[in-house]
Enzyme design. Structure first.
Site, PDB file in Angstrom:
ATOM      1  N   ARG A 179       0.342  -0.977  -0.356  1.00 18.28           N
ATOM      2  CA  ARG A 179      -0.144   0.180   0.401  1.00 18.28           C
ATOM      3  C   ARG A 179       0.888   1.438  -0.130  1.00 18.28           C
ATOM      4  O   ARG A 179       0.271   2.106   0.699  1.00 18.28           O
ATOM      5  CB  ARG A 179      -1.151  -0.138   1.224  1.00 18.28           C
ATOM      6  CG  ARG A 179      -1.971  -0.925   1.531  1.00 18.28           C
ATOM      7  CD  ARG A 179      -3.276  -1.018   0.088  1.00 18.28           C
ATOM      8  NE  ARG A 179      -4.006  -2.161   0.005  1.00 18.28           N
ATOM      9  CZ  ARG A 179      -4.075  -3.343  -0.638  1.00 18.28           C
ATOM     10  NH1 ARG A 179      -2.711  -3.599  -1.722  1.00 18.28           N
ATOM     11  NH2 ARG A 179      -4.473  -4.526  -0.829  1.00 18.28           N
ATOM     12  N   SER A 228     -10.724   1.489   2.598  1.00 18.51           N
ATOM     13  CA  SER A 228     -10.732   0.599   3.600  1.00 18.51           C
ATOM     14  C   SER A 228      -9.491   1.581   4.754  1.00 18.51           C
ATOM     15  O   SER A 228      -8.685   2.849   4.454  1.00 18.51           O
ATOM     16  CB  SER A 228      -9.220  -0.008   3.489  1.00 18.51           C
ATOM     17  OG  SER A 228      -9.915  -1.590   2.185  1.00 18.51           O
ATOM     18  N   GLU A 298      -4.873   3.649   6.162  1.00 18.79           N
ATOM     19  CA  GLU A 298      -4.554   3.478   4.517  1.00 18.79           C
ATOM     20  C   GLU A 298      -5.160   4.320   4.259  1.00 18.79           C
ATOM     21  O   GLU A 298      -4.707   4.840   3.304  1.00 18.79           O
ATOM     22  CB  GLU A 298      -5.507   1.954   4.141  1.00 18.79           C
ATOM     23  CG  GLU A 298      -4.795   1.801   3.330  1.00 18.79           C
ATOM     24  CD  GLU A 298      -5.591   0.592   2.549  1.00 18.79           C
ATOM     25  OE1 GLU A 298      -6.473   0.655   1.432  1.00 18.79           O
ATOM     26  OE2 GLU A 298      -5.364  -0.130   3.425  1.00 18.79           O
TER      27      GLU A 298
END
Length: 306
Positions: A179, A228, A298
């Site tokens: 990520r 998310s 995130e």
């Protein structure tokens, strides 16, 4: 609140600028959460050359931020001083498949890229069908879903630096990790080339249908959300940690942890950015107390708190 209008000075210093400058543009309407203050200046460049021209002449002391479709972003209530750059589909949204290579502009929606690739009977990029962002964000975040990531298919990415210089990054130079990318955060990605693999259209469409069905069944996609919220810690699922800490349905003001998928925060209608961020921090605290694991955001959070 509002900032001083610096657009006249910028226009005077950049007589050949073709893109659009807007003072005190509300960013709430540009993010999926529908919260946040204004950008002192919003710049929408005409194309990559226009972006390079702008950055080369922009005063070095002015902060620069990049916003895509705002699907993974909290803009704080005080807004953003300096310049927010938003790449538009016109100029940065083209998607072309030739042989087994796909070229996509940074403003192209991930889902559109997946659809274009499928129409060319190429596989490998079906996972983009389930990611509600743009290619620029996918490059910066190494976006992934359903067991695949951007790093698995990227050939190279193009970008423009804060000084207006153009750069090209091969897959290794992107320094992808989970990520994230290790490329200098000041680089603004403008396009990318991806590697596809020839496959039957039926198999590709079936895989895309699986991706979409999973997303609709498991995620609150019709809510005001940001995707998310937390990264999955090594060996763990963030949502399971949040659920085990008793945070499913937890509220702060108008913000709530989704009952459907507790790694999603939602704006129930009247949340502020502060509500959403405070809720996220509350969840992080409870998870740490319950499991000893510290969740990492995130979702990107930018701007000034009020």
């Amino acid at each position: 609140m509002s900032f001083s209008d610096i657009t006249p000075d910028l226009k005077a210093a950049m007589p050949e600028l073709r893109g659009r400058l807007t003072a005190n543009q509300s960013l709430a309407e540009l993010t999926w959460f529908r919260v946040g203050g204004p950008a002192q200046v919003l710049f929408t460049p005409a194309d990559e050359d226009d972006l390079a021209y702008f950055l080369a002449r922009l005063p070095a002391e002015l902060p620069v931020y990049v916003v895509g479709v705002g699907s993974n972003l909290i803009v704080r209530d005080g807004g953003l001083p300096g310049v927010v750059i938003r790449l538009a589909p016109r100029g940065f949204g083209e998607v072309v498949a030739q042989d087994d290579v796909v070229r996509a502009g940074a403003a192209a929606l991930d889902k559109r890229v997946a659809e274009t690739v499928a129409a060319a009977n190429l596989s490998g990029l079906e996972f983009f069908f389930g990611i509600p962002g743009t290619i620029g964000g996918a490059l910066r975040m190494n976006a992934g879903a359903n067991g695949a990531e951007t790093k698995d298919v990227l050939i190279e990415a193009s970008g423009v630096g804060r000084d207006g210089q153009k750069h090209l990054f091969d897959n290794a130079a992107m320094k992808f990790v989970y990520r994230n990318s290790g490329v200098d955060p000041s680089i603004i990605f403008t396009s990318a080339r991806f590697q596809g693999k020839a496959a039957s259209n039926e198999a590709i469409r079936a895989r895309m249908s699986e991706v979409q069905a999973h997303r609709e069944a498991a995620q609150p996609i019709r809510e005001k959300t940001g995707g998310s919220t937390f990264k999955n810690p090594p060996g763990h699922s963030a949502w399971k940690l949040v659920d085990a800490a008793g945070c499913r349905g937890l509220r702060v003001g108008g913000a709530q942890v989704s009952e459907m998928h507790c790694n999603f925060l939602i704006n129930t209608g009247d949340a502020t950015a502060a509500d959403i961020e405070k809720l996220g921090e509350t969840v992080r605290t409870r998870v740490k107390e319950n499991s000893g694991i510290e969740l990492q955001w995130e979702i990107k959070r930018i701007g000034i708190s009020l």
